[in-house]
Design an enzyme around this catalytic site. Structure first.
Site, mmCIF file in Angstrom:
data_model
loop_
_atom_site.group_PDB
_atom_site.id
_atom_site.type_symbol
_atom_site.label_atom_id
_atom_site.label_comp_id
_atom_site.label_asym_id
_atom_site.label_seq_id
_atom_site.Cartn_x
_atom_site.Cartn_y
_atom_site.Cartn_z
ATOM 1 N N GLU A 1 5.522 -1.452 -2.434
ATOM 2 C CA GLU A 1 6.129 -1.172 -3.799
ATOM 3 C C GLU A 1 5.306 -2.036 -5.005
ATOM 4 O O GLU A 1 5.266 -1.831 -6.083
ATOM 5 C CB GLU A 1 7.537 -1.416 -4.015
ATOM 6 N N LEU A 2 4.637 -3.290 -4.279
ATOM 7 C CA LEU A 2 3.939 -4.005 -5.241
ATOM 8 C C LEU A 2 2.892 -3.514 -5.558
ATOM 9 O O LEU A 2 1.874 -3.919 -6.550
ATOM 10 C CB LEU A 2 3.986 -5.453 -4.657
#
Lengths: 245, 301, 245, 301
Positions: free
Chosen positions: A42-43
């Site tokens: 998700e980064l």
């Protein structure tokens, strides 16, 4: 836990991998039955090959080098909301029989007894992935009748709740603990398998809700020597895999 | 163009007043500008509103040092070591002061900052429906989609007073190149009233202009440029240095008590004059983390 | 027109440059009184130096090479909506006395007499920039009492209209034609200057609305030899500057 | 990974049925996949719904060839030459057939595609308030901001059946690098049900992975990869070839009448078997447009 988690990843799927044990489950799945699985972080990282070394966080340089896409959080969360992500992993401090997870606070949110870190991307994965895979230590104080705070929505109060709440899909599919595997059936956790050497009685004692047991209860398949060797090769110091997690 | 290059001390003095809302740590685990957070602590900033998705231990340090009144974040902890002790003390016991937390998820804070960057009042989402986060946050609104009638959550825009982003290289005007994952950094920089770029290396404008696709924020949106090698330690900066996992674990062990926290801040922040002195204190440990990067060069395709 | 357009750009401003004549006005402004102006191009380009050669479109390779930012349309439109863009240029087929512009269709939209290309980014610039600079050939059929279709909103029906419509700021500041310069005062066009050798009578005849003339009407300042030489150096074949535009 | 590389003919045959909604020309003036548009014409696709901001003359060609039922666009014309004759004929006289146009601005179509990419039902904006575009478009809704009460326009998501994007290089799985401005290309690719990547060059995965920040769309979202050098002529592809201005002006002059249009399509589309033959027909003119690029290489920082 890692071996069972790896089995939940199907070949060719897009999986929100998250951190800690799921990172290793992704490695195991890629090297065994799911060589075409895609890992989403998700980064803002997408990988079609796992990082070659043990990761402490998804942002370690080794998880970025060799990625096929370095993107923004919103790009990957957009794929998740759009319905492009088959499965996602999360853990939690507390879970209830319907798979609702608390990673926010024990006690009252305003005056917590224990302040936990919070959602991260967990609540989004729980809201939007097609299938949620939950990994947790098995403990009566964690597998509770009711959680103090619903960080990541599971099946709410049971069947049909997600649709009523407006969630577009998904919900917990499986809960993998240090003792057992639960499958969610009609929005409630059913004991599917007990890990080798663990009795149903022990599981019942360590579970905070009235235990439902599958008719075809079985023993959790132990990790193959191949899988064990992948896990030990990847985490030789046992940083993530020795903590009883 | 006049150069915007200044010191971290001056950048904080001039652009971050008490009470400011400040976004940092916007690339999630990597590129967290710890040098900036430490300067906020040294200058004893108060009543800050911290904004960021993960922040690893940067928010914990600022909270423990008493700089913070409000936190808008998805996660406050120590990614590889566990809970954040100073955050726990503030929330559980009001030590050193009570703080207000506006709970987010990574997606909701990304949407809030994207709305800020787009000049949109809010973004509509299906995430977090049925979660207790909207109630705990207090700023979201439930709505129904006028097109379909479906339930939606509206995430209002966040426009930080200041966004601090750390990058591998920038020119003197603030045109900044960041590689590796961007997290919510670009949205946060474009949404902010003032953006501070913290560059590992200052390069000629021609290096930036050789590869404008790599620019995360253009100089025209940048208020100050700080040339601060190693600004992100113990977090990593892709191609420049690796994450110092052990440092995170040592911080976790050292800060279990208020006294331990105070001693840690004294040792690594208050009694260290600036990032140069901090890196000198790290000594060989710092050298071992550095990657053999290739010097900045014009991009060729 | 180009010289007057260049004068409307102030030093240090962020300007949506668009295409055709405004591209050249940006070059002139940068090389004379506004060296720190920043040019924004809606396809996703930001330049602090103009392209070194004549552009036929904003997407020509020469406008991309040497840019400080290659971005997405949404990034630049976001800056525009956020209020970060001081001024923008647009043209149109038709304009009315309140600066409402039509670039969509002459006649009925459903069954047009002349189908025009449409808004492009013009309607966004007109909606959201702090100041709008309009450039058009002067012709009675173009400067009309009422336009057939409002593609790019000007001042609507006059003072206060934009606020009532919900537009956050801006509106036409100036209309530069082949004959004259109009300044918008309280939402209506007022003749500010006539180009050298052009009579007010001629302007009145070529304008489709009742002409309002500034008390301090003057002659438009002609381009300096420096400005003329920049324009001719940049567009030596007169591709954009010879068409009477 | 199995290779997704196929021919333009097969990609269109397999992935673009009659009636499909198709986004192309999403980088605005550059990187317009004319080779894809021409293959749609050769295969006589019908009732397409074209989606794109500017498209230069690509939409005009498809409209004039009778492939199109609906257009969602901000601008249909010939950027350096003026009006689009085939578009005019379709709108003014229904020749070769009437089409439905859903008017957009560049911002509204960018927002619609971004909403599609994000899985959001709509994005709220202040742009176009007071314009006649919302009425002419017919799909927008007026609303008031529940936070402030201000007027807003809600732009509903667009999710194309197919998005075709042209890029400098991609690997066989479709991981694609595009440099130069992106326009709305990334949103369109992520919003689509099927994305076709048209690559000037096929490179090893290691070239892509050496610089993942340059990836505009990951292979996992890509349905087919077409290796088609020169696919964008007469539009430019940064670092590979320049815009053929004169070609646009010649098209403008040649297509003033239906007969002229038909002759142009015969010469440059119907009687040309594929892009290779098209480039051969261009001959020396094509060679003169090519940039002396540097071969694809691993990125080094």
């Amino acid at each position: 836990m890692v071996a069972q988690a790896a089995r939940e990843i199907r070949d060719g799927e897009r999986v929100f991998v998250g951190m800690r044990l799921p990172l290793i489950a992704f490695v195991v799945a890629k090297r065994t039955h799911a060589p075409n699985a895609i890992g989403l972080f998700e980064l803002g990282v997408v990988r079609d090959e796992p990082a070659p070394e043990l990761l402490y966080t998804m942002g370690d340089n080794a998880n970025v080098a060799g990625a096929v896409w370095c993107a923004r959080t919103i790009d990957l969360m957009g794929m998740l909301q759009r319905g492009d992500v088959h499965a996602g992993f999360i853990g939690g401090a507390e879970i209830d029989v319907h798979g609702n997870l608390n990673t926010t606070a024990i006690g009252d949110r305003g005056h917590p007894k224990v302040q936990l870190p919070g959602s991260g991307g967990g609540a989004d994965i729980a809201s939007l992935a097609h299938r949620l895979i939950v990994i947790m230590p098995h403990d009566r104080r964690r597998l509770r009748e009711k959680v103090d705070f619903v960080t990541s929505p599971g099946h709410g109060d049971g069947r049909g709740w997600r649709k009523r709440a407006g969630l577009p899909r998904g919900g917990p599919s499986v809960l993998i603990t240090t003792l057992a595997v639960f499958r969610f059936v009609d929005g409630s956790a059913v004991l599917e398998s007990a890990h080798p050497g663990v009795s149903v009685e022990r599981i019942r004692n360590e579970t905070g809700w009235p235990l439902a047991v599958a008719a075809a209860l079985r023993e959790t398949e132990p990790p193959s020597t191949e899988v064990l060797s992948i896990i030990r090769g990847y985490d030789p110091q046992g940083f993530w895999t020795r903590r009883g997690e | 163009m006049t150069s915007k290059v200044t010191t971290m001390r001056d950048a904080v003095t001039k652009h971050v007043p008490d009470g400011a809302s400040v976004a940092l740590g916007c690339a999630l685990e990597p590129a967290i500008p710890f040098a900036f957070a430490h300067e906020l602590i040294r200058q004893r900033r108060r009543d800050l509103h911290l904004i960021g998705p993960i922040s690893d231990i940067a928010f914990d340090q600022l909270i423990g040092a008493g700089c913070v009144a409000v936190v808008s974040a998805a996660w406050v902890g120590n990614v590889s070591a566990g809970l954040a002790h100073a955050y726990r003390r503030a929330m559980e016991q009001g030590i050193p002061r009570p703080i207000e937390v506006r709970d987010h998820s990574n997606f909701s804070i990304a949407q809030a900052l994207l709305a800020g960057a787009l000049g949109a009042p809010y973004l509509p989402t299906r995430s977090l429906l049925g979660s207790d986060i909207p109630r705990a946050n207090g700023t979201f609104r439930e709505a129904s989609d006028p097109f379909s009638g479906d339930a939606l959550l509206l995430i209002p825009a966040i426009t930080p007073d200041v966004t601090a982003i750390a990058v591998q290289r920038a020119d003197e005007d603030g045109n900044a190149h960041l590689w590796g994952p961007w997290g919510v950094s670009q949205e946060a920089a474009l949404a902010a009233r003032a953006t501070i770029v913290i560059a590992d290396e200052i390069v000629a404008r021609s290096v930036i202009a050789s590869d404008p696709n790599r620019t995360i924020v253009p100089g025209t949106k940048v208020t100050a440029v700080v040339h601060e090698p190693g600004a992100c330690h113990p977090s990593p900066l892709q191609g420049r240095y690796r994450r110092d996992h052990e440092f995170f674990h040592q911080y976790h062990a050292a800060t279990r008590t208020p006294e331990g926290f105070a001693a840690w801040i004294r040792e690594w922040v208050s009694e260290v004059s600036d990032r140069r002195a901090y890196l000198a204190k790290l000594g060989a440990r710092w050298g071992a983390l550095r990657d053999d990067g290739v010097p900045a060069a014009l991009a060729l395709f």
